[in-house]
Design an enzyme around this catalytic site. Sequence first.
Site, PDB file in Angstrom:
ATOM      1  N   ASP A 106      37.851 -25.255  24.315  1.00 50.23           N
ATOM      2  CA  ASP A 106      37.847 -26.857  24.327  1.00 50.23           C
ATOM      3  C   ASP A 106      36.979 -27.299  25.246  1.00 50.23           C
ATOM      4  O   ASP A 106      37.050 -26.859  26.325  1.00 50.23           O
ATOM      5  CB  ASP A 106      39.421 -27.051  24.723  1.00 50.23           C
TER       6      ASP A 106
ATOM      7  N   GLY B 225      33.858 -33.857  26.723  1.00 52.23           N
ATOM      8  CA  GLY B 225      33.081 -34.644  25.916  1.00 52.23           C
ATOM      9  C   GLY B 225      31.806 -35.491  26.965  1.00 52.23           C
ATOM     10  O   GLY B 225      30.979 -35.959  26.383  1.00 52.23           O
ATOM     11  N   HIS B 226      32.328 -35.640  28.351  1.00 54.33           N
ATOM     12  CA  HIS B 226      31.476 -36.693  28.974  1.00 54.33           C
ATOM     13  C   HIS B 226      30.136 -35.732  29.156  1.00 54.33           C
ATOM     14  O   HIS B 226      29.973 -34.652  29.511  1.00 54.33           O
ATOM     15  CB  HIS B 226      32.201 -36.775  30.544  1.00 54.33           C
TER      16      HIS B 226
ATOM     17  N   LYS C 199      41.975 -39.708  13.699  1.00 57.81           N
ATOM     18  CA  LYS C 199      42.496 -41.010  14.052  1.00 57.81           C
ATOM     19  C   LYS C 199      42.234 -41.850  12.682  1.00 57.81           C
ATOM     20  O   LYS C 199      42.207 -43.026  12.792  1.00 57.81           O
ATOM     21  CB  LYS C 199      41.910 -41.891  15.336  1.00 57.81           C
TER      22      LYS C 199
ATOM     23  N   SER D 242       4.455 -33.825  59.588  1.00 59.98           N
ATOM     24  CA  SER D 242       3.267 -34.363  60.099  1.00 59.98           C
ATOM     25  C   SER D 242       3.105 -34.929  61.569  1.00 59.98           C
ATOM     26  O   SER D 242       4.345 -35.495  62.014  1.00 59.98           O
ATOM     27  CB  SER D 242       3.142 -35.734  59.151  1.00 59.98           C
TER      28      SER D 242
ATOM     29  N   SER E 176       4.348 -28.188  53.758  1.00 62.43           N
ATOM     30  CA  SER E 176       5.055 -27.655  53.030  1.00 62.43           C
ATOM     31  C   SER E 176       6.756 -27.590  53.271  1.00 62.43           C
ATOM     32  O   SER E 176       7.213 -26.745  53.887  1.00 62.43           O
ATOM     33  CB  SER E 176       4.768 -26.135  53.069  1.00 62.43           C
TER      34      SER E 176
END
Lengths: 639, 300
Positions: free
Chosen positions: A116, A119-120, A172, A475, A547
Amino acid sequence: MACDSVKTPKATVPGNEPERLRDKTAGKPVLRFLTCGSVDDGKSTLIARLLLDSQLVMEDHLQALELESKHAGKGAQDVDLALLMDGLQAEREQGITIDVAYRYFATKNRKFIVADTPGHEQYTRNMATGASQCDLAVVLVDARKGILVQTRRHSHIIDLLGIKHVVLAINKMDLVDYAEDVFAKILSDFERFAAHLNFESLTAMPLVAAKGDNITTRSGNMPWFNGEPLLSFLEKVDIATASDTHGFRFPVQWVNRPNLDFRGYCGSVSEGSVSVGDEIVVLPSARTTRVNSIVTYDGALERAGRGAAITLVLEDELDISRGDIIAGGKDRPSVADQVCAQLIWMGEEPLIPGRRYVINCANQTTGASVTKIKHRINVNTQDHSAAKRLHQNDIGVVNLAFDRPLAFEPYARSRTMGSFILIDRMSNATIAAGMIQFGLRRADNIHWQAIEIDKQARSALKNQKPLCLWFTGLSGSGKSTIANLLEKKLHAQGLHTYIMDGDNVRHGLNRDLGFTEADRVENIRRVAEVSKMMVDAGLIVLVSFISPFVSERQMARDLFDDDEFFEVFVDTPLEICEQRDVKGLYAKARAGKLRNFTGIDSPYESPEDPEFHLKAGTVSAEALVDEIVLALERKILSR
Amino acid sequence: MQSLNHLKELEAESIHILREVAGAFERPVMLYSIGKDSSVLLHLSMKAFYPSKPPFPLLHIDTTWKFAEMISFRDQIAERYGVELMVHINKQGVEQGMNPFVHGSSNYTDVMKTQSLRQALDAYKFDAAIGGARRDEEKSRSKERIFSLRTANHRWDPKNQRPELWRVFNSHLGPGESMRVFPLSNWTETEIWTYIGNEEIPIVPLYFAKERPVIERDGMLIMVDDERLELPRGETPEMREVRFRTLGCYPLTGAMVSSAKTVNEIIEELALLRTSERQGRTIDKDQAAAMERKKQEGYF
């Protein structure tokens, strides 16, 4: 075999009939399927309905469910079936599915494992996790809404993951008055969209999951539908696609050495089959030998097929370890260090070409980076668009380069040999799922030219140990000042040095690069590679670069031998750097005239465990350099 | 080529997972709870590494309130299988006199099981702990990965699990982190029993029906396993034919009335049962989402 004594004694439990026991579904083929589709299309409700109607929901669970449904403000007669599936408290509170749940049920005809999936969109990675375990997908659509973005996204992902059989469950139907034309319209919309995908079968059915229409029995509300109800379809569907002709593939998991007389290789047959006497090849070393025996706890086998967990004993003693692939001698997988692959990006941080990740492909683990994003796929329109990076839940086609050649096959031929994951080196998270399309042959044509004078010979002549000192910091932190001073001292001692400075390199080698995250990665990659060459030439290299990213410094470190690379963290507080502002850059950045400036609107990730941690805000450069010289003296001068 | 039948498939999958643990981790351990699932896990480990012995020890977290028959069964196991068995008891818990009757099941379980397990894992620096949990047992377990990451504090973060694709397992750990690994994830209760029968795997006799002294308390049948079970309400133990569907601490594990005396009879009984496996476990019901909370805290 001499090892029989380790076998387990048989039990003295009552009722051990000699014949096999009666599990009614044992021996029947298992169907692994998932439900997917958009939020609120009824995925969890559908599974709960299948379990309920096949009498697999237990009374104590149902009681708990009724309580919770009441709690959630629903009538007792109208229990919320999704609550049965959503196992996490956060899911029940929010009324959504976050992670994939696996459920097990059986009818008298078949055993089912159903995933299962959420869906999001933000939980797409969990949906892909579920899909990678399955052979069939039930794509749910809300009849009122039709095909949505997420329906297309999920259909695309199940296609990417190689699922060939799809049930389009139009749910549905009661809310559209069981209208046949609504059903027909959604089906034709889906067919038009799915024409681009590689599904072998597509079966549509109209459902009302919450009430049970067309789940286990045909619905009286939709006499126009002639097809089978969902459960009887799932009981019968044939998903066999495996071919018998595939060559033998066996990723080695564990070397089995109980004593000096036995050496076996444990693993599972991922493709094809193997018999005693077969010629095999070990990849990537490409050494060949034959199978001496196939060992299992339940006795030696003459032959083992796909899926079997076995231990192989070979005729010759070869150096084989976890991560090697044993394959059939004739039909071999490809070996390459560059491939083209589809990626589902799952990391929170975006994919940046050039950044180094760890790849795990059929138990082969090594470093990898994306050399090029060929395109990103818009799952809604199927369009391809150019992209400089992939964000979470993006799908793209990329070229990948590995640190060493790997054995693989296209994903369409083998799920095991063609699938891989990428792992973030810092967080160890799984950040991408990949499916190999094909190997890039470049590696075959560029051979490494062996050179006889090596690093050791070159450095011996200079009477020093070659090193890379990598200065990192904000820097204005004083990196260049300290590096300069250090080089002067080393030079005075007769050592051979060179400084690579961030600003200077951008005037030449890297003048085509800007300051975006992707360009910074490439900037560092080039500098790291050049430094490596210099160390190879026997020099002591001082690299002075902001870096800012941990992963890039790690990339640089990985290029060198263990005792060659020294990270020097010039740790000056931002306020002090900004006060100094030698080049006037902080002022510009604060004024918004300079973008992506480290410390202002771009992050600096401090080293966790640098070889040298210099508190440069409070201690003088002279003192700091003396500290480094003292610590290095033995290493450098003693070669 | 004929496909493996599904019990063979499950067996092969579990063996594959066990070998991954052995190959990918430095210091694995197998959590041994003496129950039927642990028995299957141990049997599968013997198969996975044959002719070698399993390359990890067994660890039993002893709460001191297990059924006496479980402990005597456990003590034969190490010898029977020729494996190393470690037993850990939370000494502070014993000194505090932790007692499920006095301190409540929730408190007691936390101290004698969860905290005790964490102590042992920390003390021996195990980086992977193999357990026999199955996804069909309980709904928060149905959400769990096969390789399930734990933080340095042994916590499970159910909302942020690593994606687990195909059979590619991510075994990479950060400092202090560890992995819980569940090779039986895809087995169901019926399959466990069928396999026990087919493979003739030794299990604790408490699983089979027999006349045993029980009292009824709060709707559960509690076996009077030793004199520590006080009977303040004047209950009189009566002999009833019962068996246990799961085994845990005797004061917290309800028996079921049953006449199933063989593995076959148990399988037949399961087919008719309309309640879930952990229904007899007090600790699952203390509050909603009790298992999820316990798991987050480090319970198996």
